[in-house]
Design an enzyme around this catalytic site. Structure first.
Site, PDB file in Angstrom:
ATOM      1  CG  HIS A 240      -3.296   0.269   7.882  1.00  0.00           C
ATOM      2  ND1 HIS A 240      -2.279   1.149   7.560  1.00  0.00           N
ATOM      3  CD2 HIS A 240      -2.691  -0.909   8.174  1.00  0.00           C
ATOM      4  CE1 HIS A 240      -1.124   0.519   7.656  1.00  0.00           C
ATOM      5  NE2 HIS A 240      -1.333  -0.731   8.023  1.00  0.00           N
ATOM      6  CD  GLU A 241      -4.385  -4.356   9.555  1.00  0.00           C
ATOM      7  OE1 GLU A 241      -3.958  -5.279   8.844  1.00  0.00           O
ATOM      8  OE2 GLU A 241      -3.646  -3.686  10.291  1.00  0.00           O
TER       9      GLU A 241
ATOM     10  CG  HIS B  76      -1.588  -4.232   4.670  1.00  0.00           C
ATOM     11  ND1 HIS B  76      -0.434  -3.719   4.114  1.00  0.00           N
ATOM     12  CD2 HIS B  76      -1.587  -3.818   5.960  1.00  0.00           C
ATOM     13  CE1 HIS B  76       0.232  -3.037   5.039  1.00  0.00           C
ATOM     14  NE2 HIS B  76      -0.451  -3.074   6.167  1.00  0.00           N
TER      15      HIS B  76
HETATM   16 ZN   LIG Z   1       0.057  -2.257   7.989  1.00  0.00          ZN
END
Ligand SMILES: [Zn+2]
Length: 270
Positions: free
Chosen positions: A120-121, A124
């Site tokens: 997830h990170e 980004h």
């Molecule tokens: Zn996030």
């Protein structure tokens, strides 16, 4: 002046600079410029933090981060660090600068859940989320303003995270980037995209993607009443997120099937 007065004046200066700057659209900063600022801020974070000596955590973060980085297909100057702190947190700055806080490890419970969080990170960063915020901050010369007198104090109050406060107190160009980075709020669309790409990255990296659904359930329950980490920020709503991740599973499972090595949910975290 009291701290609050200083913070208010800092905010006024920032607001004025926002409203007065009539910089024409232009191209904005390049990846290279943003990544250079991120690298500086990352070096500051590392210098100001206690680096964990926990061998088990370091080895696990190393191998998971490397696999997620490879799965993302992005050619960043990847770096990883485990920070000794009770904060339940993990992040990836633009350009692939990753940090995992020791406080998050026991809450994750499995290596697979760590892969979901890092997926997830990292998404980004690879999807260039928050780019407009960095671009605007740099255009408006916020970095220069932050270096200015008294702004470090304002930064302390403007910051929400411990890391950001630490950096703001340190002052310098890194602080301006840190304030933008740590206090940025991604849009709902960005969060959803990070969930989706993150799930694909973890599957490609060889981790069972169903662990992503279990992670959010586990974290949601564990974090009730505490300051949520970035990936548990209020949007999208928990049910939407779970429904999305479940709906995307068949696609992620195809990537998992094709992964050259499979680790399932990996090792347990004590
Ligand atoms: Zn996030």
């Amino acid at each position: 002046m009291t701290k609050i007065q200083s913070a208010v004046s800092v905010m006024l200066v920032l607001l004025l600079s926002v409203s007065c700057s009539s910089v024409p659209g232009g191209e904005g900063p390049s990846d290279a410029e943003i990544n250079a600022q991120a690298a500086k801020a990352y070096a500051e974070v590392k210098a100001k933090s206690k680096i964990s000596t926990n061998r088990e955590y370091n080895e696990m973060v190393q191998r998971v981060a490397k696999r997620i980085a490879a799965a993302s297909g992005e050619h960043f100057q990847w770096e990883y660090v485990v920070i000794e702190s009770p904060e339940v947190n993990a992040w990836c700055m633009p350009g692939g600068k990753i940090a995992v806080y020791t406080g998050i490890m026991p809450v994750l419970k499995t290596e697979g859940a760590l892969a979901a969080v890092l997926g997830h990170e990292v998404a980004h960063a690879t999807r260039r989320h928050g780019r407009q915020q960095y671009a605007r901050a740099m255009r408006e010369n916020m970095l220069g303003l932050v270096v200015g007198a008294g702004v470090a104090i304002g930064g302390q109050l403007l910051c929400e995270t411990q890391t950001c406060k630490l950096l703001a107190a340190a002052g310098g160009a890194a602080a301006g980037f840190a304030i933008t980075f740590f206090d940025r709020k991604f849009s709902r669309a960005d969060e959803t995209e990070a969930d989706k790409f993150g799930q694909v990255y973890m599957a490609k990296a060889g981790y069972d993607p169903t662990e992503s659904v279990r992670l959010w359930e586990r974290m949601g329950a564990a974090m009730k009443g505490k300051a949520p980490p970035e990936f548990l920020s209020t949007h999208p709503a928990d049910e939407t997120r779970r429904a999305n991740l479940t709906a995307w599973l068949p696609q992620a499972e195809r990537f998992y099937e094709q992964a050259p090595q499979k680790y399932g949910t990996g090792e347990a975290i004590r």
